[in-house]
Each structure stands twice: as structure tokens, then as C-alpha cells.
Scaffold this active site. Structure first.
Site, PDB file in Angstrom:
ATOM      1  CB  SER A   1      -0.897   0.022   1.245  1.00 18.11           C
ATOM      2  OG  SER A   1      -1.588  -1.191   1.373  1.00 18.11           O
TER       3      SER A   1
HETATM    4  N1  SAM Z   1       0.110  -5.291   4.175  1.00 13.69           N
HETATM    5  C1  SAM Z   1       0.795  -5.570   2.933  1.00 13.69           C
HETATM    6  C2  SAM Z   1       2.138  -4.907   2.842  1.00 13.69           C
HETATM    7  O1  SAM Z   1       2.546  -4.210   3.776  1.00 13.69           O
HETATM    8  O2  SAM Z   1       2.821  -5.127   1.821  1.00 13.69           O
HETATM    9  C3  SAM Z   1      -0.031  -5.246   1.719  1.00 13.69           C
HETATM   10  C4  SAM Z   1      -1.152  -6.168   1.577  1.00 13.69           C
HETATM   11  S1  SAM Z   1      -1.901  -6.297  -0.011  1.00 13.69           S
HETATM   12  C5  SAM Z   1      -2.644  -4.726  -0.212  1.00 13.69           C
HETATM   13  C6  SAM Z   1      -3.239  -7.388   0.449  1.00 13.69           C
HETATM   14  C7  SAM Z   1      -2.783  -8.768   0.819  1.00 13.69           C
HETATM   15  O3  SAM Z   1      -3.904  -9.463   1.378  1.00 13.69           O
HETATM   16  C8  SAM Z   1      -2.298  -9.601  -0.344  1.00 13.69           C
HETATM   17  O4  SAM Z   1      -1.010 -10.065  -0.094  1.00 13.69           O
HETATM   18  C9  SAM Z   1      -3.311 -10.749  -0.422  1.00 13.69           C
HETATM   19  O5  SAM Z   1      -2.752 -11.975  -0.856  1.00 13.69           O
HETATM   20  C10 SAM Z   1      -3.799 -10.811   1.008  1.00 13.69           C
HETATM   21  N2  SAM Z   1      -5.097 -11.455   1.236  1.00 13.69           N
HETATM   22  C11 SAM Z   1      -6.229 -11.374   0.495  1.00 13.69           C
HETATM   23  N3  SAM Z   1      -7.207 -12.110   1.074  1.00 13.69           N
HETATM   24  C12 SAM Z   1      -6.693 -12.652   2.210  1.00 13.69           C
HETATM   25  C13 SAM Z   1      -7.198 -13.491   3.236  1.00 13.69           C
HETATM   26  N4  SAM Z   1      -8.460 -13.960   3.247  1.00 13.69           N
HETATM   27  N5  SAM Z   1      -6.366 -13.843   4.250  1.00 13.69           N
HETATM   28  C14 SAM Z   1      -5.092 -13.427   4.284  1.00 13.69           C
HETATM   29  N6  SAM Z   1      -4.549 -12.625   3.325  1.00 13.69           N
HETATM   30  C15 SAM Z   1      -5.335 -12.231   2.310  1.00 13.69           C
END
Ligand code: SAM
Length: 221
Positions: free
Chosen positions: A65
């Protein structure tokens, strides 16, 4: 030959911008952004842009993000040292490292559904000195009951609604900071605080655009 960037100077410049723009209000959040090396959490090809205030691709169609968005979330969470946090969506590990700086690495659990991203995030965290953060592979739409109760559940992917699994995993003063929206790609940041009777007091914050939270209590695959 490529340009050699002074990442420490770039980091200070970015923090100054986040403060001047009003995204970072809490001095402890400012210090976390000053401490965590974002260049260690972006793919090498993008390291020149590590301190530009934009989301960057991290593979598997996911993103790290924009710093200003993370700043808004950390500000809304009002975290105190020693509070227990569950982050949903580890991705690069950058957001988890900032959380670790605020509450202590051992107090942070971060859950990621994509095993390759979880492993990359875990190694980024270790490389930046936050190896005591627990990185778990699983469906964060179900929370992570094994580590509950949490003072804060912070989601970094957008859910269609607050999953029923999350509120019972909060401590008595617990809060949820999560992007929630009826579209897979557009949300409002929800800040929900647990009341003594277990129900949630919910407030809407800024509009945002996160990748979707995909899981049993979120969007379908
Ligand atoms: N917090 C992260 C960073 O600092 O780089 C960015 C996260 S990215 C915007 C969203 C993440 O949520 C992705 O890596 C995706 O694979 C994960 N995601 C989506 N659905 C999920 C779920 N049900 N449980 C865990 N992770 C999930």
C-alpha cells in the site's frame, strides 16, 4: 550504471511529506516510518520508488500500500506499546514491520493466504530486524483464533463486510480497522470499537482502494 540512492535521506524526505500533508499526526507513528526501511520490502526493480507515496506491485496481482494510506490506518488504530495486533494480508511485510515498531514484534501476528507472499514477507521482516513477527499462512477472513484476543485487527485487503469471525477475537477494548465496500476494488475505511456488551461501535473514515480480501467470510476466489 544505475543511480545510487541515499535511502535514509529519501526516507526522511517521505516522512516529512507525510507529516506536512497531515497523514502522520502521532509522533510514534512518525518514528515508526523513520525506522522501517521500505526499500527492503519492495521488489528490487522498484527500489528507486520505495519512498514515492504510491502503492507498488509485489507479484501475484497484489500491492504494497501507499505510505499515506498506511499512515491513516496506523493513526486510526491508536496503538500503544504491548498491545496485541492481528494484521490480515502480510504481502511484503512492510505494514507488519511498522506495527512491530509500534507495539513490539512479538505482539504482532500477520496472516497471508498466498504462501509465496507469506514466505517473501517473512524473509523481508527478518532481513529488516523484525523476525519475531509471526507470519501465518491462512484465510484471515476467519481471523486467527489461535492468537486471540487482539487489541486490534487490521485488514490490508478490502472485505464486503466485517466478517462475523473477527469481533469475538477482540479484547474488551479491541478495535478493527478495515477497508469495507460493496465493490471488490473500492472501500471505505471502517474503524470499529468493541463495546462492553460485545457489539461494535462503527465509524466510517476515508475512501480507499485495496485489493479484495478473498476467503470464506469475504469475496469468493
Ligand atoms: N500489508 C501488505 C504490505 O505491507 O505489503 C499489503 C497487503 S496487499 C494490499 C493485500 C494482501 O492481502 C495480499 O497479499 C493478499 O494476498 C492478502 N489477502 C487477500 N485475502 C486474504 C485473506 N483472506 N487472508 C489473508 N490474506 C489475504
Amino acid at each position: 550504471m544505475g543511480r545510487t540512492l541515499d535511502f535514509a535521506a529519501e526516507r526522511e524526505r517521505m516522512v516529512g511529506q507525510l507529516v506536512r500533508a497531515g497523514y502522520v499526526k502521532n509522533p510514534r507513528v512518525r518514528d515508526a516510518f523513520r525506522a522501517v526501511p521500505r526499500e527492503r520490502f519492495v521488489p528490487p526493480v522498484d527500489s528507486e520508488d520505495a519512498y514515492v507515496d504510491v502503492p507498488l506491485p509485489i507479484g501475484a496481482g497484489q500491492t504494497i500500500s501507499a505510505p499515506s494510506m498506511i499512515a491513516i490506518m496506523l493513526d486510526e488504530a491508536s496503538l500503544e506499546p504491548g498491545e496485541r495486533v492481528l494484521e490480515i494480508g502480510t504481502g511484503s511485510g512492510y505494514h507488519a514491520a511498522l506495527l512491530a515498531h509500534l507495539v513490539g514484534a512479538r505482539k504482532v501476528i500477520t496472516i497471508e493466504r498466498n504462501p509465496e507472499l507469506a514466505s517473501w514477507g517473512r524473509s523481508n521482516l527478518a532481513g529488516a530486524g523484525y523476525g519475531e513477527v509471526s507470519v501465518v499462512v491462512g484465510d484471515g477472513s476467519l481471523g486467527y483464533p489461535e492468537g486471540a484476543p487482539y487489541d486490534c485487527i487490521m485488514a490490508t485487503a478490502g472485505a464486503p463486510r466485517i466478517p462475523d469471525a473477527w469481533p469475538p477475537q477482540l479484547s474488551p477494548r479491541g478495535r478493527i480497522v478495515a477497508p469495507v465496500g460493496s465493490s471488490r476494488h473500492g472501500q471505505v475505511l471502517i474503524v470499529a470499537t468493541r463495546r462492553p456488551d460485545g457489539t461494535l461501535h462503527t465509524r466510517e473514515g476515508t475512501s480507499c482502494a485495496f485489493v479484495p480480501l478473498v476467503g470464506a467470510q469475504a469475496w469468493p476466489d
